[in-house]
Every structure is written in C-alpha cells, then in structure tokens.
Design a protein around this motif. Structure first.
Motif, PDB file in Angstrom:
ATOM      1  N   ALA A 131     -63.103  73.321  93.350  1.00 48.81           N
ATOM      2  CA  ALA A 131     -61.894  73.355  92.524  1.00 48.81           C
ATOM      3  C   ALA A 131     -61.749  72.072  91.719  1.00 48.81           C
ATOM      4  O   ALA A 131     -61.335  72.094  90.551  1.00 48.81           O
ATOM      5  N   ALA A 132     -62.093  70.929  92.331  1.00 47.54           N
ATOM      6  CA  ALA A 132     -62.004  69.646  91.628  1.00 47.54           C
ATOM      7  C   ALA A 132     -62.953  69.614  90.442  1.00 47.54           C
ATOM      8  O   ALA A 132     -62.602  69.158  89.347  1.00 47.54           O
ATOM      9  N   ILE A 133     -64.183  70.090  90.658  1.00 47.92           N
ATOM     10  CA  ILE A 133     -65.174  70.099  89.575  1.00 47.92           C
ATOM     11  C   ILE A 133     -64.682  70.976  88.424  1.00 47.92           C
ATOM     12  O   ILE A 133     -64.733  70.584  87.253  1.00 47.92           O
ATOM     13  N   ARG A 134     -64.197  72.171  88.777  1.00 47.19           N
ATOM     14  CA  ARG A 134     -63.710  73.077  87.731  1.00 47.19           C
ATOM     15  C   ARG A 134     -62.542  72.465  86.948  1.00 47.19           C
ATOM     16  O   ARG A 134     -62.464  72.560  85.729  1.00 47.19           O
ATOM     17  N   LYS A 135     -61.630  71.839  87.682  1.00 48.67           N
ATOM     18  CA  LYS A 135     -60.459  71.260  87.024  1.00 48.67           C
ATOM     19  C   LYS A 135     -60.858  70.131  86.079  1.00 48.67           C
ATOM     20  O   LYS A 135     -60.419  70.085  84.928  1.00 48.67           O
ATOM     21  N   LEU A 136     -61.695  69.221  86.557  1.00 55.92           N
ATOM     22  CA  LEU A 136     -62.106  68.091  85.719  1.00 55.92           C
ATOM     23  C   LEU A 136     -62.869  68.553  84.484  1.00 55.92           C
ATOM     24  O   LEU A 136     -62.659  68.043  83.374  1.00 55.92           O
ATOM     25  N   LEU A 137     -63.756  69.521  84.648  1.00 58.75           N
ATOM     26  CA  LEU A 137     -64.539  69.990  83.507  1.00 58.75           C
ATOM     27  C   LEU A 137     -63.693  70.807  82.545  1.00 58.75           C
ATOM     28  O   LEU A 137     -63.995  70.864  81.345  1.00 58.75           O
ATOM     29  N   SER A 138     -62.640  71.413  83.033  1.00 62.20           N
ATOM     30  CA  SER A 138     -61.754  72.152  82.129  1.00 62.20           C
ATOM     31  C   SER A 138     -60.938  71.211  81.250  1.00 62.20           C
ATOM     32  O   SER A 138     -60.393  71.631  80.224  1.00 62.20           O
ATOM     33  N   GLU A 139     -60.860  69.943  81.648  1.00 63.01           N
ATOM     34  CA  GLU A 139     -60.061  68.971  80.900  1.00 63.01           C
ATOM     35  C   GLU A 139     -60.897  68.077  80.002  1.00 63.01           C
ATOM     36  O   GLU A 139     -60.379  67.153  79.372  1.00 63.01           O
ATOM     37  N   VAL A 140     -62.215  68.336  79.915  1.00 60.32           N
ATOM     38  CA  VAL A 140     -63.079  67.527  79.059  1.00 60.32           C
ATOM     39  C   VAL A 140     -62.651  67.715  77.607  1.00 60.32           C
ATOM     40  O   VAL A 140     -62.498  68.853  77.145  1.00 60.32           O
ATOM     41  N   PRO A 141     -62.427  66.628  76.847  1.00 65.06           N
ATOM     42  CA  PRO A 141     -61.973  66.773  75.455  1.00 65.06           C
ATOM     43  C   PRO A 141     -63.049  67.388  74.570  1.00 65.06           C
ATOM     44  O   PRO A 141     -64.223  67.436  74.929  1.00 65.06           O
ATOM     45  N   ALA A 142     -62.644  67.856  73.409  1.00 66.45           N
ATOM     46  CA  ALA A 142     -63.579  68.509  72.484  1.00 66.45           C
ATOM     47  C   ALA A 142     -64.705  67.576  72.077  1.00 66.45           C
ATOM     48  O   ALA A 142     -65.842  67.991  71.916  1.00 66.45           O
ATOM     49  N   PHE A 143     -64.399  66.284  71.889  1.00 60.97           N
ATOM     50  CA  PHE A 143     -65.453  65.297  71.675  1.00 60.97           C
ATOM     51  C   PHE A 143     -65.106  64.046  72.474  1.00 60.97           C
ATOM     52  O   PHE A 143     -63.950  63.784  72.774  1.00 60.97           O
ATOM     53  N   PRO A 144     -66.126  63.277  72.870  1.00 57.47           N
ATOM     54  CA  PRO A 144     -65.913  62.166  73.796  1.00 57.47           C
ATOM     55  C   PRO A 144     -64.972  61.104  73.234  1.00 57.47           C
ATOM     56  O   PRO A 144     -64.922  60.894  72.018  1.00 57.47           O
ATOM     57  N   PRO A 145     -64.220  60.428  74.100  1.00 59.38           N
ATOM     58  CA  PRO A 145     -63.383  59.314  73.640  1.00 59.38           C
ATOM     59  C   PRO A 145     -64.243  58.119  73.273  1.00 59.38           C
ATOM     60  O   PRO A 145     -65.427  58.065  73.588  1.00 59.38           O
ATOM     61  N   TRP A 146     -63.632  57.127  72.606  1.00 57.55           N
ATOM     62  CA  TRP A 146     -64.370  55.919  72.249  1.00 57.55           C
ATOM     63  C   TRP A 146     -64.817  55.198  73.525  1.00 57.55           C
ATOM     64  O   TRP A 146     -64.035  55.040  74.461  1.00 57.55           O
ATOM     65  N   PRO A 147     -66.078  54.746  73.598  1.00 54.36           N
ATOM     66  CA  PRO A 147     -66.503  53.949  74.751  1.00 54.36           C
ATOM     67  C   PRO A 147     -65.683  52.672  74.849  1.00 54.36           C
ATOM     68  O   PRO A 147     -65.173  52.163  73.844  1.00 54.36           O
ATOM     69  N   LEU A 148     -65.555  52.151  76.060  1.00 58.05           N
ATOM     70  CA  LEU A 148     -64.830  50.902  76.248  1.00 58.05           C
ATOM     71  C   LEU A 148     -65.613  49.713  75.710  1.00 58.05           C
ATOM     72  O   LEU A 148     -65.053  48.649  75.472  1.00 58.05           O
ATOM     73  N   SER A 149     -66.916  49.887  75.539  1.00 63.15           N
ATOM     74  CA  SER A 149     -67.770  48.855  74.973  1.00 63.15           C
ATOM     75  C   SER A 149     -68.954  49.550  74.320  1.00 63.15           C
ATOM     76  O   SER A 149     -69.400  50.594  74.798  1.00 63.15           O
ATOM     77  N   PRO A 150     -69.508  48.991  73.220  1.00 58.92           N
ATOM     78  CA  PRO A 150     -70.684  49.607  72.602  1.00 58.92           C
ATOM     79  C   PRO A 150     -71.975  49.279  73.325  1.00 58.92           C
ATOM     80  O   PRO A 150     -73.030  49.809  72.984  1.00 58.92           O
ATOM     81  N   VAL A 151     -71.924  48.400  74.325  1.00 57.49           N
ATOM     82  CA  VAL A 151     -73.138  47.905  74.979  1.00 57.49           C
ATOM     83  C   VAL A 151     -73.398  48.653  76.281  1.00 57.49           C
ATOM     84  O   VAL A 151     -72.575  48.609  77.203  1.00 57.49           O
ATOM     85  N   PRO A 152     -74.512  49.372  76.412  1.00 59.19           N
ATOM     86  CA  PRO A 152     -74.820  50.070  77.663  1.00 59.19           C
ATOM     87  C   PRO A 152     -75.014  49.087  78.815  1.00 59.19           C
ATOM     88  O   PRO A 152     -75.337  47.917  78.620  1.00 59.19           O
ATOM     89  N   VAL A 153     -74.833  49.573  80.031  1.00 58.17           N
ATOM     90  CA  VAL A 153     -75.013  48.751  81.226  1.00 58.17           C
ATOM     91  C   VAL A 153     -76.501  48.459  81.417  1.00 58.17           C
ATOM     92  O   VAL A 153     -77.347  49.345  81.292  1.00 58.17           O
TER      93      VAL A 153
END
Length: 566
Positions: A131-153
């Motif tokens: 149920a948690a997986i379904r709920k979280l994936l149902s709330e994924v936005p149409a396109f990703p939000p801005w990353p908090l930083s442009p630099v990958p880990v």
C-alpha cells in the motif's frame, strides 16, 4: 511504467532475492530495479546514479549493515538530492538507525517506514508495504522537481580491506565539509524538527536504538503469492494509508531540508562522466526501421518554396509557392498549421528543413527557473526555415571534408553518421551553418519553432510522456539517431526539439525579456544560450522554456545544434 530502485547491503541479499519476485508479482504495473542487472565491465557507480535518476521511488532496505555502508548512504543522499520519494523498510530485527550519519538518521526517522524485520511472516506488514509503494507512486509529479543541487553524489572512497565486508563496503564515506554539515544540520533541526515532532509521535513508533545491538540475520519464511495478495484486504490498506497520509507533508519537508545540507560535500561534476556503448544488432535493426519510417513520413509531406542564400526564388512546385504565402499570412494556433518540408538544392548538407509561419507566442515560463522569467510576448514577423533534425555527424563531416569546418573530439556518446554531432563549440556550429548559407537560430526562433502560438510545454503538447523523447530515463546514456522518436515532433514538423541533444542558438545570454540587442555576432567572449533538453536531462529540463548558457568555446557531450534559413 513507474520504477522502483532498491538500495541494500550484500548481507541482506537473500532478503532482496525473495522480496523482488514478490514485488514483481503483486505490483506488476511497476518496474523493480536492483544491481543484479549490472553487467561485467560496466561503469558501476555511473549506472547506479543513472538508475536512481530514472526511478520514481527509492526503497531503502534498512539493516545495521546497510545503515553503516558508505555506498548505501551515498545512494540515499543521491535520492534526497533528486527529491525522490523514499520508503525505508526494516529488514532485520534490532536494526539501529543511529548507526548511519546523523542527518540521514533524522530523515529516516521522519519518514514513514515499514517493519519487515520478521521477514514475510506478518501479512499486515506485507499489506502495508504494498500500500505504501502504491501510494507514493501515485503521488509522483508529472515531471521531476528541481534537484537540490546540480552536482551528483560522488562514489565513496572505500579502503580495499573494507570492500569485503559488504557489497557496498563499510565505513568511511568521507565528506569534505562534514564539520560544517553537522553544525548546519543542528541549526536546521531547530527550525524543522519541532514542527515534525507531533506528527512523528502520533504515527511513527521510535526505532529501537541500542548501543549493544546485534544484527543477526533472521531466516525469512516463504509465503506463497496467493497468501500475500490475500492480505491486501481493504481495511488494512485503509488503516495504514490513513496514518501514512498524515505524515507525508512533514516528512517531505525534512527530507528536502536535510538533503540540501547533505550535498555540501560534493566537489566533482557530471562533466567527467563517460560511458561506452555496447554494439547491439537489435538496436541497429530498430534504427534502420525507424529511419524507414522517417523517410516515409517525409515523402508524404508537400514540398514548400525555397529561397537561395541570395534571396533568389528556386524552382519549386506551385503548391509549395502557396505554402510560403500561407506562412506569411498565418494567424491560427498550432493545430491550424499543416507542416511543410523542403530540401534546398543549393544546400551542401542536403538536409530537410521545416517551414515556420509568422505568429505570436509567450516566451518563457512563470513556473520555471529564474532565467525563464518573466513571461513575455514575442512576434514572428516573417516566415523562416529550420532544420527538421539536429545536424548529424555525417552532415558535419561533409563540412570538414570541404575545409569549412574543424574536427570535433571523438566520444562514446555519438559515433554513427546518423547520430547528432556533439562536443561542438558555438563557433564550430556557427561556421557549419555559414557553410550552408544559413545561420544559427535566435532564442526566439528556436522556442517558437518548438512551442508555437499555442505555447506548448513540450513539442507534442502540455503533458509529459516518457516514451516521446530521448532523455535520461530511456537513453542508456547515449544519443539516438536523429528523428528516431517520431512523437518528439513540434507543430511545424521539426524533430528532437524535446530531447537527444541540447542545442546552441545565436543569442548572447541575458535576463528576460528578450530583445534583438543580444544578437551580436562580433562578440567572441559573451556567453551564448543553449536551448532544449538532452539524452542526459530529466523531464523538467525537456520543457521548451528551459534555457542554459555557456562560453562559446565550450564543447560538451550533451550539446549539438541545428540551422535556420530566412
């Protein structure tokens, strides 16, 4: 199809190998990924970063081993940087969240987690997981939000002696500014933790934290899929979903805030990445079939009028003459224009160009980055032509052979003649267009050809569709043959304006509103604008209002270009 990334320690491999088949059977509508799919010789950490970026949900399997693993910690930091939906799942009893970095422990405690420490013996816990997986994936936005930083880990530096402890290694994820991070996290805690305390106390039980805790693997009981599915009764799902919903906003605030702090230790950029494509006969066959489809589509288009570089009207059919007249008096929206294409007889590249009619549109975006604002009206007063596709390696090679263009560096991201030319500077792009008797498009010309008077968000419309463009989620970290995504087509019939490569334009970079003063061809030092997304971009950067800028002598693996003709 939504994607789930699973982060785990090798010590928990047996749990993962039982969990993944269950997820794939109970939740067949989602794609589940973990690192068994990495082939030998592949650039491992780059693949991990790619898969996290392409995922919609980060499933963090918690045990003392995974919490101490610098690799698992780095993966979690990357998910937070990208602001992915995260779901921690306890997979062993006596798991001590305090074993991880303090700021990560804060995030984990604030998130809703699932306790599968007893394996799959608890049907109610199983139901909560699904149920948690379904709920979280149902709330994924149409396109990703801005990353908090442009630099990958960065990939953690793990001492050789420690690499045998687990799949990810163990201690020593060294952060350059860890002391500063700790202080900032403490300050941040005063601002955010108080607001989260009530919600966490009401719905999230405290995790057992014991200094002497041991982490002995517990054998997991095998449960048939029918039994698992049977546990998904409506009441248990409703009970859990109600609790989960109360925590979503507070947990998201903490994750984003702590994620901002976590990226302070990054010192390298994605520009150092490389990736070597593997020859694939199936891909070659698909590319050939795609090219056949592109050719068939082009053959069905009506020829349109053409002008030579000197303005002399070239011999073309009468029907095409009427098309240019229609373009000069056009007043409708995107759906009112019928695309026309023409290959000019005096073009040494032999490229098809799409006719762009006059019109008016709104440039920029009120919801985008600062350099996309303010929105402002622009008018196209005269028709023009723009290349239907990005300039290919084969076309650019003709210019080199003619002595009008200089060579570009070899690279693994674009090698075939049918792929777009990349790693090309603004000067090289300018010279190539001049060789054809043309020029680079202005920012206004590029965006109007892509969006049209109906102000589309993407070339195909306003809604995001991952199958339409060559981008981070499907590119395999290489360019595709130009025009291979027939749905990435704009209202005037131009292809790949949404993905494959970002593109140089003629304009000097400056804040909006745009004006003609930034079209200064004699300026050799000013930063030039790059438009559109690439095979390494997320959906947000494929929006047609997105813009970037670089020094004109800059060359990069994600940047190409196309030409225009008045």
């Amino acid at each position: 199809m939504a994607r789930i990334f699973i982060s785990y320690s090798r010590a928990d491999r047996a749990f993962v190998e039982e969990l993944v088949p269950l997820l794939r059977q109970v939740l067949p509508e989602y794609d589940v990924w973990y690192d068994d799919q990495i082939s030998g010789g592949e650039a491992w950490w780059r693949r991990i970063l790619y898969e996290i970026g392409a995922s919609d949900l980060f499933l963090y399997l918690l045990s003392n081993d995974s919490l101490e693993s610098p690799y698992c910690q780095a993966e979690f930091r990357e998910a937070l940087r990208l602001r992915k939906a995260c779901l921690p799942v306890i997979v062993r009893p006596k798991t001590d969240v305090g074993r991880t970095a303090p700021e990560l422990a804060t995030v984990i405690r604030a998130l809703r987690w699932i306790d599968l420490g007893d394996g799959f013996k608890n049907p109610r816990a199983n139901a909560r997981l699904y149920a948690a997986i379904r709920k979280l994936l149902s709330e994924v936005p149409a396109f990703p939000p801005w990353p908090l930083s442009p630099v990958p880990v960065l990939e953690p530096e793990v001492r050789e002696a420690e690499k045998t402890k687990s799949r990810r290694g163990s201690t020593a994820y060294q952060m350059a500014g860890f002391g500063v991070v700790t202080v900032l996290v403490a300050v941040l805690g005063l601002l955010v933790i108080k607001g989260l305390t009530d919600a966490r106390n009401q719905a999230v039980p405290a995790l057992p934290i014991t200094a002497a805790a041991t982490d002995t693997p517990t054998p997991t009981a095998t449960l048939k899929i029918g039994q698992i599915v049977a546990t998904l009764d409506a009441q248990s799902t409703l009970d859990w979903a109600t609790q989960f919903g109360n925590e979503t906003a507070a947990a998201g605030a903490t994750a984003q805030a702590v994620g901002t702090i976590a990226v302070l230790d990054q010192t390298a950029t994605a520009a150092a990445w490389t990736d070597t494509p593997t020859p694939d006969i199936t891909a070659s066959i698909d590319a050939y079939r795609t090219q056949q489809a592109v050719t068939a589509t082009a053959a069905a288009w009506t020829e349109s009028p053409a002008l030579s570089p000197t303005g002399t009207l070239l011999p073309i059919p009468e029907a095409a003459q009427a098309a240019l007249q229609a373009a000069a008096s056009f007043t409708g929206g995107n759906a009112d224009w019928a695309p026309f294409a023409h290959a000019f007889s005096d073009d040494p590249a032999g490229a098809e160009m799409a006719l762009v009619p006059v019109g008016r549109f709104i440039m920029g975006s009120r919801d985008g980055a600062d350099n996309e604002r303010p929105e402002h009206a622009q008018t196209i007063a005269a028709p023009y032509w723009i290349d239907r596709t990005e300039v290919t390696r084969g076309q650019y090679a003709r210019c080199v052979a003619a002595g009008a263009c200089t060579e570009t560096p070899d690279n693994d991201y674009s090698q075939r003649d049918t792929q777009p030319i990349n790693r090309v500077t603004w000067f090289q792009a300018r010279d190539y267009c001049a060789w054809r008797g043309m020029r680079l498009p202005t920012e206004v010309e590029w965006e109007y050809a892509a969006r049209g008077p109906s102000d589309r968000v993407y070339p195909w419309g306003d809604g995001w569709n991952a199958e339409n463009a060559v981008y981070l989620g499907n590119s395999g970290n290489v360019t595709a043959d130009v025009g291979s995504r027939l749905m990435d087509i704009s209202w005037i019939g131009a292809l790949d304006l949404g993905g494959n490569l970002s593109e140089w334009v003629s304009s000097l970079h400056a804040d909006y509103p745009y004006d003609a003063t930034r079209e200064n061809s004699s300026d050799v030092d000013g930063y030039r604008v790059i438009r559109g997304g690439s095979f390494a971009s997320n959906a947000l950067n494929l929006r047609l209002s997105h813009r970037d800028w670089r020094y004109p002598g800059y060359e990069y693996y994600t940047v190409g270009f196309r030409c225009v003709r008045p």
